[in-house]
Design a protein around this motif. Structure first.
Motif, mmCIF file in Angstrom:
data_model
loop_
_atom_site.group_PDB
_atom_site.id
_atom_site.type_symbol
_atom_site.label_atom_id
_atom_site.label_comp_id
_atom_site.label_asym_id
_atom_site.label_seq_id
_atom_site.Cartn_x
_atom_site.Cartn_y
_atom_site.Cartn_z
ATOM 1 N N ALA A 19 39.181 40.190 30.189
ATOM 2 C CA ALA A 19 39.274 41.298 31.239
ATOM 3 C C ALA A 19 40.680 40.995 31.982
ATOM 4 O O ALA A 19 40.712 39.786 32.485
ATOM 5 N N LEU A 20 41.353 42.008 32.357
ATOM 6 C CA LEU A 20 42.249 41.898 32.898
ATOM 7 C C LEU A 20 42.486 43.238 34.064
ATOM 8 O O LEU A 20 42.592 44.340 33.497
ATOM 9 N N THR A 21 42.098 43.168 35.452
ATOM 10 C CA THR A 21 41.466 44.203 35.951
ATOM 11 C C THR A 21 41.884 44.105 37.580
ATOM 12 O O THR A 21 42.331 42.977 37.986
ATOM 13 N N PRO A 22 42.005 45.220 38.218
ATOM 14 C CA PRO A 22 42.419 45.246 39.530
ATOM 15 C C PRO A 22 41.385 44.488 40.538
ATOM 16 O O PRO A 22 41.922 44.110 41.684
ATOM 17 N N ILE A 23 40.449 44.117 40.001
ATOM 18 C CA ILE A 23 39.208 43.091 40.939
ATOM 19 C C ILE A 23 39.144 41.771 40.357
ATOM 20 O O ILE A 23 38.415 41.108 40.693
ATOM 21 N N GLY A 24 39.976 41.550 39.261
ATOM 22 C CA GLY A 24 39.886 39.922 38.806
ATOM 23 C C GLY A 24 40.784 39.866 37.405
ATOM 24 O O GLY A 24 40.756 40.786 36.789
ATOM 25 N N ASN A 25 41.531 38.923 37.508
ATOM 26 C CA ASN A 25 42.298 38.722 36.231
ATOM 27 C C ASN A 25 42.033 38.163 34.951
ATOM 28 O O ASN A 25 42.618 37.495 34.198
ATOM 29 N N ASN A 26 40.489 37.615 35.226
ATOM 30 C CA ASN A 26 40.170 37.312 33.804
ATOM 31 C C ASN A 26 38.415 37.709 34.049
ATOM 32 O O ASN A 26 38.041 38.428 35.143
ATOM 33 N N THR A 27 37.620 37.426 33.007
ATOM 34 C CA THR A 27 36.274 38.015 33.025
ATOM 35 C C THR A 27 35.517 37.499 34.128
ATOM 36 O O THR A 27 34.710 38.418 34.830
ATOM 37 N N GLU A 28 35.404 36.257 34.457
ATOM 38 C CA GLU A 28 34.599 35.718 35.334
ATOM 39 C C GLU A 28 34.799 36.339 36.712
ATOM 40 O O GLU A 28 33.965 36.582 37.644
ATOM 41 N N ASP A 29 36.209 36.190 37.027
ATOM 42 C CA ASP A 29 36.656 36.882 38.226
ATOM 43 C C ASP A 29 36.240 38.403 38.572
ATOM 44 O O ASP A 29 35.714 38.770 39.562
ATOM 45 N N PHE A 30 36.385 39.091 37.508
ATOM 46 C CA PHE A 30 36.053 40.476 37.434
ATOM 47 C C PHE A 30 34.554 40.697 37.648
ATOM 48 O O PHE A 30 34.236 41.493 38.572
ATOM 49 N N TRP A 31 33.774 39.996 37.022
ATOM 50 C CA TRP A 31 32.311 40.095 37.180
ATOM 51 C C TRP A 31 31.937 39.755 38.575
ATOM 52 O O TRP A 31 31.219 40.352 39.116
ATOM 53 N N GLN A 32 32.470 38.584 39.048
ATOM 54 C CA GLN A 32 32.028 38.302 40.583
ATOM 55 C C GLN A 32 32.438 39.339 41.630
ATOM 56 O O GLN A 32 31.586 39.482 42.441
ATOM 57 N N SER A 33 33.598 39.762 41.316
ATOM 58 C CA SER A 33 33.738 41.012 42.130
ATOM 59 C C SER A 33 32.904 42.070 41.967
ATOM 60 O O SER A 33 32.873 42.820 43.046
ATOM 61 N N LEU A 34 32.728 42.426 40.499
ATOM 62 C CA LEU A 34 31.753 43.651 40.648
ATOM 63 C C LEU A 34 30.530 43.529 41.309
ATOM 64 O O LEU A 34 29.977 44.270 42.208
ATOM 65 N N VAL A 35 29.936 42.091 41.161
ATOM 66 C CA VAL A 35 28.722 41.942 41.810
ATOM 67 C C VAL A 35 28.755 42.102 43.417
ATOM 68 O O VAL A 35 27.923 42.227 43.923
ATOM 69 N N LYS A 36 29.916 41.592 43.942
ATOM 70 C CA LYS A 36 29.919 41.437 45.401
ATOM 71 C C LYS A 36 30.470 42.744 45.785
ATOM 72 O O LYS A 36 30.499 43.360 47.067
ATOM 73 N N GLY A 37 30.922 43.822 44.966
ATOM 74 C CA GLY A 37 31.071 45.209 45.438
ATOM 75 C C GLY A 37 32.447 45.252 45.960
ATOM 76 O O GLY A 37 32.631 45.743 46.887
ATOM 77 N N VAL A 38 33.403 44.741 45.268
ATOM 78 C CA VAL A 38 34.865 44.492 45.924
ATOM 79 C C VAL A 38 35.474 45.714 45.418
ATOM 80 O O VAL A 38 35.640 46.109 44.158
ATOM 81 N N SER A 39 36.355 46.455 46.402
ATOM 82 C CA SER A 39 37.290 47.613 45.677
ATOM 83 C C SER A 39 38.583 47.060 45.535
ATOM 84 O O SER A 39 39.182 46.006 46.287
ATOM 85 N N GLY A 40 39.263 47.500 44.491
ATOM 86 C CA GLY A 40 40.393 47.024 44.004
ATOM 87 C C GLY A 40 41.633 48.351 44.749
ATOM 88 O O GLY A 40 42.859 48.038 44.230
ATOM 89 N N ALA A 41 41.378 49.009 45.525
ATOM 90 C CA ALA A 41 42.164 50.064 45.848
ATOM 91 C C ALA A 41 43.089 49.517 46.938
ATOM 92 O O ALA A 41 42.670 48.887 47.999
ATOM 93 N N ALA A 42 44.660 50.058 47.054
ATOM 94 C CA ALA A 42 45.113 49.668 48.071
ATOM 95 C C ALA A 42 46.481 50.439 47.979
ATOM 96 O O ALA A 42 46.622 50.996 46.951
ATOM 97 N N PRO A 43 47.422 50.507 48.964
ATOM 98 C CA PRO A 43 48.521 51.235 48.702
ATOM 99 C C PRO A 43 49.505 50.816 47.323
ATOM 100 O O PRO A 43 49.682 49.582 47.250
ATOM 101 N N ILE A 44 49.943 51.824 46.695
ATOM 102 C CA ILE A 44 50.946 51.303 45.730
ATOM 103 C C ILE A 44 52.102 50.597 46.043
ATOM 104 O O ILE A 44 52.870 50.897 46.855
ATOM 105 N N THR A 45 52.384 49.765 45.307
ATOM 106 C CA THR A 45 53.535 48.611 45.311
ATOM 107 C C THR A 45 54.756 48.756 44.479
ATOM 108 O O THR A 45 55.562 48.341 44.538
ATOM 109 N N LYS A 46 54.141 49.655 43.365
ATOM 110 C CA LYS A 46 55.237 49.759 42.255
ATOM 111 C C LYS A 46 56.233 50.499 42.290
ATOM 112 O O LYS A 46 57.411 50.355 41.558
#
Length: 416
Positions: free
Chosen positions: A11-38
């Motif tokens: 997994a490569l996601t806005p709340i974790g760049n690998n599967t385990e980090d993604f899952w831990q962020s999901l469980v903790k209820g972390v939002s990946g939204a922020a001002p656009i930098t691109k």
């Protein structure tokens, strides 16, 4: 027909760049939204999205190679690499003629397309396109590059069904393996659509939230104040394998694919059917394919993008499928409240969330939803605010796309 199991995930996601980090962020209820930098958002109504964090593709892919690929292909390669490592897969002793790639993406190389056409329009009219322009933008190129990198000569194609693309890919991969057409397939999806054209286009369609003052709270599925989805980016990769093949090589089996269903709303260009007719048909088809009744499902990862009409129609379809008596026992959550909407990659990332829920008997929450639609507030268990522990033997994942596309996958806990 053969049984199909999951033996690797990336997994490569806005709340974790690998599967385990993604899952831990999901469980903790972390939002990946922020001002656009691109890009400069000063002239855009929506100024935020769920971008990847602390991430540079060149940490994974050499610059000389990366320049030949659009970001959506780079994201795909990175997620697949993790899935193969996660699955402890060595292709050399395997029959590569029986290993394929079925990938999903809704937009393909939209960033490259935008850059090249803009440069042409701003130039003197002389075509000076990058020689990699066409290979970078075509939607099927990620599946092709994956097969080339690993020498995989089995079935190879890309599914395009808008935001249902990667779930469609997973279902197709499941079918090819159980029908005996392949022994292993790399599947999933990737998207890199946080661009001026995508944000502008979806904004013009009034599909995006404009809650610029509070991006982290903007994706609020089922909430009366929801005003549209939050754009996300990334990739999800899943290794599907014939059970006997997996056992023969001593693979760790993460879950089993139970069934999949596809349907269409046949209603509107971009809107869902008001009663969720297509969603109902897709869920029912998946249940029939899995050979189970609705009461067996413990967890539903809803499509739930945070659009006013879409969330409501999905709940209506869900009630029709499960019946009012089951709804209190069924945990539903909208992980897009954290990841944003990854468009064609959403289904793969949410399939990974569903598989992790089965593995850990833990269902990720729906965040930001504090004022639930009164009609549905007491009828559904929307797993609000925090993760919930419960035995999860079957998990269902819904994805819907512009054009009325519907794809539903069901995963189950693996038993001998």
């Amino acid at each position: 027909m053969r049984r199909v199991v999951v033996t690797g995930m990336g997994a490569l996601t806005p709340i974790g760049n690998n599967t385990e980090d993604f899952w831990q962020s999901l469980v903790k209820g972390v939002s990946g939204a922020a001002p656009i930098t691109k890009f400069d958002t000063s002239k855009f109504k929506t100024k935020f999205a769920c971008e990847l964090k602390d991430f540079d593709p060149q940490d994974f892919i050499p610059k000389s190679e990366a320049r030949r690929y659009d970001l959506f292909t780079q994201y795909a390669l990175i997620a697949v690499e993790e899935a193969l490592k996660n699955g402890n897969i060595d292709f050399e002793p395997l029959n590569k003629n029986r290993i394929g790639v079925i990938w999903g993406s809704g937009n393909g190389g939209i960033d490259t397309f935008q850059q090249q056409v803009t440069e042409f329009a701003q130039g003197d009219g002389t075509p000076r396109f990058n020689p990699f322009f066409i290979p970078k933008i075509i939607v099927d190129i990620a599946s092709g590059i994956i097969s080339i990198k690993y020498g995989l000569r089995g079935v190879n194609f890309t599914t395009v069904s808008a935001c249902a693309s990667s779930t469609t890919a997973i279902i197709d991969a499941f079918n090819y393996i159980r029908w005996g057409k392949a022994d292993m397939i790399i599947t999933g999806g990737s998207e890199a659509a946080i661009t001026e054209s995508s944000i502008g286009g979806f904004g013009a369609a009034k599909a995006l939230s404009t809650n610029n003052e509070n991006p982290g709270k903007a994706s609020m599925p089922f909430d009366v104040n929801r005003d549209g989805f939050v754009m996300g980016e990334g990739a999800g990769a899943i290794i599907l394998e014939d059970l006997e093949s997996a056992k023969k090589r001593g693979a760790t089996i993460l879950a089993e694919v139970a069934g999949g269903g596809m349907a269409a709303d046949a209603y509107h260009l971009t809107g869902t059917h008001p009663e969720g007719e297509g969603a109902y048909l897709g869920m029912m088809a998946a249940l029939e394919d899995a050979g189970i009744t609705a009461d067996k499902i413990d967890y539903l990862n809803a499509h739930a993008t945070s659009t006013p009409a879409g969330d409501t129609s999905e709940l209506l379809a869900t009630e029709r499928v499960f019946g009012s008596g089951k709804l209190g026992k069924l945990n539903i959550s909208a992980t897009k409240s954290m990841t944003g909407h990854l468009l064609g990659a959403a289904g793969a990332v949410e399939a990974i969330a569903s598989i992790k829920a089965i593995q850990h008997n833990l269902m990720p929450p729906t965040i930001n939803a504090t004022d639930i639609e009164p009609e549905y507030k007491d009828r559904f268990n929307l797993t609000l605010g925090k993760a919930q522990q419960k035995e999860v033997n079957y998990a269902m994942s819904n994805t819907f796309g512009f054009g009325g596309h519907v794809a539903t996958a069901i995963f189950k806990k693996y038993t001998e």
